[in-house]
Design a protein around this motif. Structure first.
Motif, PDB file in Angstrom:
ATOM      1  N   MET A   1      28.574  40.071  -6.115  1.00  0.00           N
ATOM      2  CA  MET A   1      27.851  39.597  -4.924  1.00  0.00           C
ATOM      3  C   MET A   1      28.681  38.557  -4.192  1.00  0.00           C
ATOM      4  O   MET A   1      29.197  37.623  -4.788  1.00  0.00           O
ATOM      5  N   THR A   2      28.846  38.731  -2.885  1.00  0.00           N
ATOM      6  CA  THR A   2      29.595  37.724  -2.129  1.00  0.00           C
ATOM      7  C   THR A   2      28.712  36.513  -1.904  1.00  0.00           C
ATOM      8  O   THR A   2      27.484  36.579  -2.007  1.00  0.00           O
ATOM      9  N   MET A  14      14.797  35.470  -2.747  1.00  0.00           N
ATOM     10  CA  MET A  14      15.166  36.505  -3.706  1.00  0.00           C
ATOM     11  C   MET A  14      16.484  36.131  -4.355  1.00  0.00           C
ATOM     12  O   MET A  14      17.413  35.688  -3.708  1.00  0.00           O
ATOM     13  N   VAL A  22      11.849  42.362 -11.712  1.00  0.00           N
ATOM     14  CA  VAL A  22      10.832  43.365 -11.402  1.00  0.00           C
ATOM     15  C   VAL A  22      10.680  44.350 -12.566  1.00  0.00           C
ATOM     16  O   VAL A  22       9.583  44.722 -12.946  1.00  0.00           O
ATOM     17  N   ILE A 207      22.075  64.833  -3.061  1.00  0.00           N
ATOM     18  CA  ILE A 207      23.007  63.719  -2.888  1.00  0.00           C
ATOM     19  C   ILE A 207      24.380  64.106  -3.426  1.00  0.00           C
ATOM     20  O   ILE A 207      25.403  63.690  -2.911  1.00  0.00           O
TER      21      ILE A 207
ATOM     22  N   LEU B 123      13.820  51.607  -8.374  1.00  0.00           N
ATOM     23  CA  LEU B 123      13.459  50.703  -7.290  1.00  0.00           C
ATOM     24  C   LEU B 123      14.071  51.225  -5.995  1.00  0.00           C
ATOM     25  O   LEU B 123      14.993  52.047  -6.012  1.00  0.00           O
ATOM     26  N   ASP B 126      17.722  51.184  -5.813  1.00  0.00           N
ATOM     27  CA  ASP B 126      18.385  52.246  -6.579  1.00  0.00           C
ATOM     28  C   ASP B 126      18.325  53.562  -5.816  1.00  0.00           C
ATOM     29  O   ASP B 126      19.288  54.323  -5.778  1.00  0.00           O
ATOM     30  N   ARG B 130      21.688  54.901  -4.146  1.00  0.00           N
ATOM     31  CA  ARG B 130      22.310  55.890  -5.040  1.00  0.00           C
ATOM     32  C   ARG B 130      23.399  56.738  -4.381  1.00  0.00           C
ATOM     33  O   ARG B 130      24.486  56.864  -4.935  1.00  0.00           O
ATOM     34  N   PRO B 131      23.120  57.330  -3.197  1.00  0.00           N
ATOM     35  CA  PRO B 131      24.198  58.126  -2.585  1.00  0.00           C
ATOM     36  C   PRO B 131      25.446  57.285  -2.334  1.00  0.00           C
ATOM     37  O   PRO B 131      26.559  57.781  -2.485  1.00  0.00           O
ATOM     38  N   TYR B 135      29.318  58.188  -4.075  1.00  0.00           N
ATOM     39  CA  TYR B 135      30.568  58.407  -3.353  1.00  0.00           C
ATOM     40  C   TYR B 135      31.397  57.130  -3.222  1.00  0.00           C
ATOM     41  O   TYR B 135      32.286  57.041  -2.384  1.00  0.00           O
ATOM     42  N   SER B 140      29.513  46.757  -5.505  1.00  0.00           N
ATOM     43  CA  SER B 140      28.294  46.077  -5.930  1.00  0.00           C
ATOM     44  C   SER B 140      28.046  44.863  -5.041  1.00  0.00           C
ATOM     45  O   SER B 140      26.932  44.392  -4.908  1.00  0.00           O
ATOM     46  N   ALA B 141      29.116  44.368  -4.406  1.00  0.00           N
ATOM     47  CA  ALA B 141      28.967  43.182  -3.569  1.00  0.00           C
ATOM     48  C   ALA B 141      28.223  43.494  -2.267  1.00  0.00           C
ATOM     49  O   ALA B 141      27.358  42.736  -1.853  1.00  0.00           O
ATOM     50  N   ILE B 144      23.715  45.723  -1.475  1.00  0.00           N
ATOM     51  CA  ILE B 144      22.434  45.221  -0.990  1.00  0.00           C
ATOM     52  C   ILE B 144      22.398  45.223   0.529  1.00  0.00           C
ATOM     53  O   ILE B 144      21.438  45.701   1.149  1.00  0.00           O
ATOM     54  N   GLU B 145      23.502  44.733   1.136  1.00  0.00           N
ATOM     55  CA  GLU B 145      23.515  44.665   2.600  1.00  0.00           C
ATOM     56  C   GLU B 145      23.464  46.054   3.218  1.00  0.00           C
ATOM     57  O   GLU B 145      22.781  46.281   4.220  1.00  0.00           O
ATOM     58  N   ARG B 158      14.214  44.054   4.091  1.00  0.00           N
ATOM     59  CA  ARG B 158      14.721  43.441   2.875  1.00  0.00           C
ATOM     60  C   ARG B 158      13.610  43.209   1.843  1.00  0.00           C
ATOM     61  O   ARG B 158      13.834  43.316   0.641  1.00  0.00           O
ATOM     62  N   GLN B 159      12.423  42.928   2.344  1.00  0.00           N
ATOM     63  CA  GLN B 159      11.329  42.617   1.407  1.00  0.00           C
ATOM     64  C   GLN B 159      10.918  43.836   0.579  1.00  0.00           C
ATOM     65  O   GLN B 159      10.183  43.718  -0.391  1.00  0.00           O
ATOM     66  N   TYR B 162      13.002  45.606  -3.791  1.00  0.00           N
ATOM     67  CA  TYR B 162      12.719  45.629  -5.221  1.00  0.00           C
ATOM     68  C   TYR B 162      11.300  46.086  -5.504  1.00  0.00           C
ATOM     69  O   TYR B 162      10.547  45.438  -6.199  1.00  0.00           O
ATOM     70  N   ARG B 180      17.413  57.360   2.524  1.00  0.00           N
ATOM     71  CA  ARG B 180      18.315  57.918   1.512  1.00  0.00           C
ATOM     72  C   ARG B 180      19.141  59.054   2.113  1.00  0.00           C
ATOM     73  O   ARG B 180      20.341  59.173   1.857  1.00  0.00           O
TER      74      ARG B 180
END
Lengths: 309, 420
Positions: A1-2, A14, A22, A207, B123, B126, B130-131, B135, B140-141, B144-145, B158-159, B162, B180
């Motif tokens: 994570m940056t 969060m 969760v 996918i 979640l 996930d 996933r897609p 690829y 991982s950084a 989320i964004e 964003r809410q 999870y 997705r």
């Protein structure tokens, strides 16, 4: 994570481990479901006490022979009733301390059930998954083998194998493992066949995820519930069958095992020496009962119709 | 469509060519194949960049199966789906390695049941991430964004990262599915009845979302649905399917203005239209869809068509089907000695019953077109010989206005038909 994304998430309340939290909350929900059933709680308490007994056996009842799983013999105190100083639950015909047998027997039983249930669950799950995923003649062959195993009563089959291999506790473990894997294969195959029909499996295929990933992420996690329940029930049943086999003499004589103790004591019951059979018998009963109670509770708590809603 | 002007190669994404999908019917202990369900039986059309093709038809017509073949979830029995890869058209079931991955990324799908198509144990992060992970599109950084970006595009945020699928409403879940599908920035998305499980108000929101995304990203949609009002709103072109075959294809507006196939007409008449004259009676299609394991010969719709002519491909089965519904007749039929699909001897248990049938078939009791199509009708003791002409397949043909329909009647004849 940056750093930036981290701080932005923090700003919205969060943290990076939200996903973990969760998921833990979900697990906690299952535990809550278990705790809401009094019978399950009783089962859990008994299991907890017996596990503690197994783990702390060397401290509770110190062994005085090189092999702690052999019953120590006190030839100066044979056939003593419960309450005798030094032999709280009495002694057997051969001067074995019943309390020692009860405590170290829980260790033997734990070994037996963990090894049998662990190996059968893994092997059965693999075989059942292959049958369900591959299908065709592979499925056909594997399931006919399973049918052959299922057509012979568990106890008779295990008895035959153990008798063939000769009397030893290790052979009892092996015999039970050979007999019991088929149940897991059956359950797992049915689960895989059902779950691979779900749209979310097709969604993962669209996918382009790999077959292994689809199995590990989509099929397996959704298939394990009945396997888990069966494993819990088997933790109890295995000890019951194992005790039966050692009762009829398929374990080494003199081993600290509940079935062997019941067998040693049964000759004395008619003469009023009830204790040598009763206490280990009670342990077998409690062990099987508690795992069955928890297994039933687990089945309800993991019911897909109520889980997570 | 095939008859339309040669498509610009770089404009074309998918070309569906004579696709057939047959499922074997097995019987007995040996699982012998006794027949095939012809779910899709020779369908061709193209999908071009940025357009929406509506694939419509009743349930059981093979539209969902075709959608699955196009998304490469099922292999066609015959024919193929060709994908335009850098100007080269290649069959998707023969792609390998990099090319297969490229197609996989560029053709995504949204399923009808949003609950069933999202893994209940995953979640949102996930599911939508996933897609990207498959690829290696995201580290991982920045995962989320990237997921948040996608969620925001479909009206979530964003809410929602999870949460589990069961914590959402049906419309929100379908938004997750769309996010997705968008993650890999595909060229085409197969939408399999994406709104038919939703409330009408939510339907409109999802359809508007899909329209906006299409404009933004120049997406092509294959919109599979039974709901004509939805395709009218969504689709540029329509492919109307009946029993595994295309009944009619063309521009959506043109088809709604003047359907060239009686089936399309009936389908549209069966749909209550808010804008239409309230005095026009809404009526459903009559009869059942025939068994796709043994589809009618000639035009597949002739068994239910009110405009059927002698040239529509009448066959022995039509007589048998008519007998099944005729009171006091079917139980006297003891056997059908079939020479071909078009000629057979029907054996009855008495001369009387055979005579009754030959009388009935000559009378007003059977459809006029069927009577006229009968080439021979002989009463021979307790048997009745019947023979029809084999008219062959009635395939899609171009009409004067450039549209395609599989019907022996001209557009004018279909249009001038007034329901009696």
């Amino acid at each position: 994570m940056t750093d930036t994304s981290q701080s932005r998430i923090d700003a919205e309340g969060m943290t990076a481990d939200t996903a973990f939290r969760v998921r833990m909350r979900r697990l906690f929900g299952v535990l809550q479901g278990l705790a809401s059933n009094p019978a399950t709680v009783i089962g859990l308490v008994i299991i907890g006490l017996m596990l503690a007994m197994a783990i702390f056996a060397p401290w509770i009842s110190e062994p005085n022979s090189p092999d702690p799983y052999q019953m120590p013999r006190d030839w100066g105190a044979v056939r003593k009733p419960p309450g005798t100083p030094g032999h709280l639950l009495g002694t057997t015909n051969e001067g074995g301390d019943v309390l020692y047998g009860v405590i170290w027997g829980s260790r033997t039983s734990l070994q037996l059930s963990l090894m049998v249930v662990g190996s059968t669950m893994i092997f059965g799950t693999i075989i059942g998954s292959i049958a369900g995923l591959v299908g065709g003649w592979v499925d056909e062959v594997l399931m006919r083998i399973v049918d052959v195993f299922l057509s012979i009563p568990e106890l008779i089959f295990a008895l035959a194998i153990a008798a063939m291999l000769g009397p030893s506790f290790g052979n009892i473990i092996f015999a039970l493992a050979v007999v019991l894997w088929v149940k897991y294969a059956r359950i797992m195959r049915a689960q895989v066949l059902q779950i691979k029909q779900h749209d979310f499996v097709d969604a993962a295929r669209v996918i382009g995820d790999s077959k292994l990933n689809i199995y590990l992420r989509d099929i397996l996690p959704n298939a394990v519930t009945p396997v888990t329940v069966q494993a819990t029930l088997d933790m109890g049943n295995v000890v019951l069958i194992g005790a039966t086999l050692s009762f009829i003499g398929l374990a080494e004589a003199g081993i600290a095992e509940w079935g062997v103790l019941v067998s040693e004591g049964q000759a004395g019951i008619a003469s009023g020496r009830w204790w040598a059979s009763t206490f280990p018998g009670l342990m077998i009963f409690l062990w099987a009962l508690s795992f069955n109670l928890v297994g039933d509770g687990l089945r309800d708590a993991l019911d897909p119709r109520t889980e997570g809603r | 469509m095939r008859a339309a002007a040669e498509p610009q190669a770089d404009d074309l994404i998918l070309s569906i060519r004579e696709v057939k999908k047959h499922y074997p019917i097995r019987e007995g202990a040996l699982q012998r194949v006794v027949g095939h369900v012809r779910a899709v039986d020779g369908v061709s059309f193209d999908i071009r960049r940025g357009e929406t093709v509506g694939l419509v038809g009743e349930s059981g017509c093979g539209k969902t199966t075709l959608g699955r073949v196009i998304a490469a979830l099922a292999d066609p029995t015959e024919g193929g789906v060709h994908y335009n890869m850098d100007g080269m058209m290649s069959r998707i079931d023969r792609l390998e390695g990099k090319a297969a991955r490229a197609f996989r990324r560029n053709c995504q799908m949204v399923f009808q049941d949003s609950f069933a198509s999202l893994n209940p144990r995953h979640l949102v992060i996930d599911l939508v991430g996933r897609p990207l992970k498959v690829y290696n599109e995201a580290t991982s950084a920045n995962l989320i964004e990237r997921v948040v970006e996608l969620l925001e595009q479909v009206g979530l945020g964003r809410q929602h990262l999870y949460r589990y699928p069961h914590q959402f409403s049906g419309g929100q879940r379908q938004r997750i599915s769309i996010a997705r599908a968008l993650a890999l920035n595909p060229e085409v998305i197969v939408l399999d009845e994406p709104t038919s499980a939703l409330d009408v108000s939510v339907q409109a929101q999802i359809l508007n979302l899909l329209n906006d995304l299409q404009k933004e990203r120049n997406l092509a949609y294959l919109f599979v649905t039974h709901d004509l009002s939805v395709v009218r709103h969504m689709a540029d072109r329509l492919v109307v399917m009946y029993l595994g075959k295309v009944a009619e294809a063309g521009e959506t507006q043109a088809i709604f203005d003047s359907p060239h196939h009686p089936y399309t007409r009936e389908l549209m008449a069966a749909k209550p239209d808010l804008e239409a004259d309230a005095n026009v009676e809404v009526r459903g299609l009559e009869g059942n869809v025939p068994d796709p394991a043994r589809p009618p010969r000639g035009c597949r719709f002739h068994t239910r068509c009110e405009l059927a002519t002698p040239a529509c491909g009448w066959e022995v089965d039509d007589v048998v089907r008519w007998l099944e519904d005729a009171p006091g007749m079917f139980e006297h039929l003891v056997g059908v000695e079939r020479q071909t699909d078009f000629a057979a001897r029907l054996a009855f248990d008495s001369e009387e019953a055979a005579g009754l049938l030959s009388m009935a078939v000559r009378s007003e009791q059977v459809p006029e077109a069927m009577r006229a199509a009968m080439r021979r009708l002989n009463l021979d003791g307790d048997k009745v010989e019947i023979e029809f002409e084999d008219v062959g397949e009635i395939g899609l043909t171009a009409r004067d206005d450039g549209r395609m329909a599989a019907c022996v009647l001209s557009p004018e004849e279909v249009a001038s038909w007034k329901r009696t």
